[in-house]
Design a protein around this motif. Sequence first.
Motif, short mmCIF file in Angstrom:
data_model
loop_
_atom_site.label_atom_id
_atom_site.label_comp_id
_atom_site.label_asym_id
_atom_site.label_seq_id
_atom_site.Cartn_x
_atom_site.Cartn_y
_atom_site.Cartn_z
N HIS A 96 51.33 52.62 -35.78
CA HIS A 96 50.95 52.62 -34.37
C HIS A 96 51.78 53.67 -33.64
N ARG A 97 51.14 54.79 -33.29
CA ARG A 97 51.85 55.93 -32.70
C ARG A 97 52.60 55.53 -31.43
N GLY A 98 51.99 54.69 -30.61
CA GLY A 98 52.66 54.27 -29.38
C GLY A 98 53.93 53.50 -29.66
N LEU A 99 53.89 52.61 -30.64
CA LEU A 99 55.08 51.82 -31.00
C LEU A 99 56.16 52.72 -31.58
N ILE A 100 55.78 53.61 -32.46
CA ILE A 100 56.74 54.54 -33.06
C ILE A 100 57.41 55.38 -31.97
N ASP A 101 56.60 55.95 -31.08
CA ASP A 101 57.14 56.78 -30.00
C ASP A 101 58.07 55.97 -29.10
N PHE A 102 57.66 54.76 -28.76
CA PHE A 102 58.47 53.91 -27.89
C PHE A 102 59.84 53.63 -28.52
N ILE A 103 59.84 53.22 -29.77
CA ILE A 103 61.10 52.88 -30.45
C ILE A 103 62.01 54.10 -30.55
N ASN A 136 52.47 46.22 -37.93
CA ASN A 136 51.11 46.30 -37.39
C ASN A 136 50.48 47.64 -37.68
N HIS A 137 49.15 47.63 -37.62
CA HIS A 137 48.36 48.83 -37.87
C HIS A 137 48.21 49.65 -36.61
N ALA A 138 47.76 50.87 -36.77
CA ALA A 138 47.57 51.78 -35.64
C ALA A 138 46.47 51.31 -34.71
N ASP A 139 45.53 50.50 -35.21
CA ASP A 139 44.38 50.14 -34.40
C ASP A 139 44.51 48.78 -33.72
N VAL A 140 45.68 48.20 -33.71
CA VAL A 140 45.88 46.94 -32.99
C VAL A 140 46.73 47.21 -31.76
N ALA A 141 46.74 46.27 -30.85
CA ALA A 141 47.47 46.42 -29.60
C ALA A 141 48.97 46.53 -29.84
N PHE A 142 49.64 47.12 -28.88
CA PHE A 142 51.10 47.20 -28.90
C PHE A 142 51.64 45.77 -28.97
N PRO A 143 52.45 45.45 -29.96
CA PRO A 143 52.89 44.05 -30.12
C PRO A 143 53.85 43.60 -29.01
N SER A 144 53.49 42.54 -28.33
CA SER A 144 54.34 42.04 -27.24
C SER A 144 55.67 41.51 -27.76
N LYS A 145 55.71 41.13 -29.04
CA LYS A 145 56.96 40.61 -29.59
C LYS A 145 58.10 41.62 -29.48
N GLY A 189 65.55 51.07 -32.21
CA GLY A 189 65.32 50.57 -33.55
C GLY A 189 64.90 51.65 -34.51
N LEU A 190 64.31 51.20 -35.62
CA LEU A 190 63.84 52.09 -36.69
C LEU A 190 62.40 51.76 -37.03
N THR A 191 61.70 52.76 -37.59
CA THR A 191 60.32 52.54 -38.02
C THR A 191 60.14 53.02 -39.44
N SER A 192 59.12 52.47 -40.07
CA SER A 192 58.72 52.87 -41.42
C SER A 192 57.21 52.82 -41.48
N GLY A 193 56.60 53.65 -42.33
CA GLY A 193 55.17 53.60 -42.52
C GLY A 193 54.76 52.34 -43.28
N PHE A 211 50.18 35.61 -38.78
CA PHE A 211 50.11 36.05 -40.16
C PHE A 211 48.64 36.29 -40.46
N ASN A 212 48.25 37.56 -40.63
CA ASN A 212 46.85 37.85 -40.92
C ASN A 212 46.72 39.25 -41.51
N PHE A 213 45.49 39.66 -41.78
CA PHE A 213 45.24 40.95 -42.40
C PHE A 213 45.54 42.12 -41.48
N ARG A 214 45.66 41.89 -40.19
CA ARG A 214 45.98 42.96 -39.25
C ARG A 214 47.49 43.13 -39.12
N THR A 215 48.24 42.03 -39.19
CA THR A 215 49.69 42.11 -39.01
C THR A 215 50.44 42.29 -40.33
N ARG A 216 49.91 41.79 -41.42
CA ARG A 216 50.45 41.95 -42.77
C ARG A 216 51.97 41.76 -42.89
#
Length: 182
Positions: A163-170, A137-146, A176-180, A64-69
């Motif tokens: 995160h473009r990589g996460l969106i593309d992967f999903i 997560n934000h676009a500038d953080v690593a792909f979440p291992s969770k 799953g689904l994604t939202s901005g 829980f932090n300002f990067r993961t929100r």
Amino acid sequence: DVPAHIVKEAKVIFCVTPQIKKSLEKHYGHSHIIVVEHGAPEKVACEPKKIIQTPIKMIYAGSFNFRTRPELILKAYNALEPQVKSNLIIDFYGPSGYYYWLFLKPLLKQNVHFKGYVPFEKLQSILPEYNIGLTVNHADVAFPSKVFYYLNAGLPIFAITEHRGLIDFIHQHKVGLTSGLE
């Protein structure tokens, strides 16, 4: 920036997107750069389970932090119609530091619970109790291992991300689904 002499001495460099590869090649002139698809395997090892029961149980497990929100999940939940909220349960697993006390705790409502920190091994055993895995997560953080922990438990993903990589992967793997973020 990585010092140029380190890059030039590397036999190979791995990166996560073609854009980063082009940037590295342009900046350093290195030709042995390999794109690893967002740190993800070529094929997802499992099919997400179909959701047929209510209430639908969702889990967020992580920091829980300002990067993961993760409070964005609660803001979205609080905007839902009452009849939809009554069919959802959201459990948050993670540390109870200052971010939790300032930003998550004030937003907890009925059907939304803070479960605290659990060791990784225990988390793996409780994931199958849920229907959906949540990540923010934000676009500038690593792909979440969770995401991979959720998928290995058969959970589809709902990601609030840029995160473009996460969106593309999903979307590519239909897991799953994604939202901005807004």
